[in-house]
Design a protein around this motif. Sequence first.
Motif, short mmCIF file in Angstrom:
data_model
loop_
_atom_site.label_atom_id
_atom_site.label_comp_id
_atom_site.label_asym_id
_atom_site.label_seq_id
_atom_site.Cartn_x
_atom_site.Cartn_y
_atom_site.Cartn_z
N LEU A 218 35.16 0.74 8.74
CA LEU A 218 34.76 1.64 7.66
C LEU A 218 35.30 3.06 7.85
N THR B 121 36.32 6.81 7.17
CA THR B 121 35.75 7.78 6.25
C THR B 121 36.67 8.99 6.14
N LEU B 122 36.47 9.75 5.06
CA LEU B 122 37.31 10.91 4.78
C LEU B 122 37.28 11.92 5.92
N SER C 271 37.80 11.68 8.90
CA SER C 271 37.42 11.18 10.23
C SER C 271 38.62 10.48 10.86
N GLY D 240 39.99 10.07 -0.13
CA GLY D 240 39.39 8.74 -0.17
C GLY D 240 40.18 7.78 -1.03
#
Length: 236
Positions: free
Chosen positions: A162, A164-165, A167, A224
């Motif tokens: 998963l 994430t933006l 990260s 994203g």
Amino acid sequence: KEKRGKGGEKEKRKRKGKNTGEGGFTPRKPGRYIATLGVAGVSIPVPITVDSGEPSISFKNTKTSPNIISGVESSIPLLIDGASPSDIKATLRDPSGEIVSQPKIVVSPQTDSCEVILSTDKPGPHQLEVTLADGSPVYGSPLPLSVEPSPVQLTSDPSLSLPTLQSPVALEVVLDKSLDPLSLSAVVEDPTGKVVTPVTIEPKTDSTIGGAPKAILKFNPPLGGPLVVKVSSLGK
């Protein structure tokens, strides 16, 4: 008189007037034939092209098979006979028979050829089905394609972690034995093909799979949505 043509077909000739005549034969398949006309003991070759009677399609280069690698966009030149390249559509099916995509067709100007742009993530035998725009069949379809495995493969599904933006993302890949991790470069692209960020590649010299080297691809997603990591070796 009656004689055998080059393809084994029976050829009939008969006189027609003092200095004219006619002959004919029944071709068993489309293609290029050579009829030999004897005049005063001299053999004169006469080329004859036999159409299939319906639109047909074939690979433009018949001596080598298209080089297709999974995960890599490929361009395949095709020859069209009996129809305009702009009047055809194509469907790519994977080894299970499932539809992979409707490949883009790029028409070559002022020729009877075109290029089919396609890609697939699955290696193995594929089929390229070609029809007219109205669904009418095209002789020679489907065209068989062999897709080779990608030389760069993920060791796990990135969606499981998963990302994430903004990260950090680290993707472990296994490389073909012929590839040197130090020769690789990579970028991240958005759905439009625009490069949004570079990728750092770190070789894992202490870890291999069956002798194949491994590496870590690292980057920070700047936005994203779906992203694509494109890896190249020496610019290819």
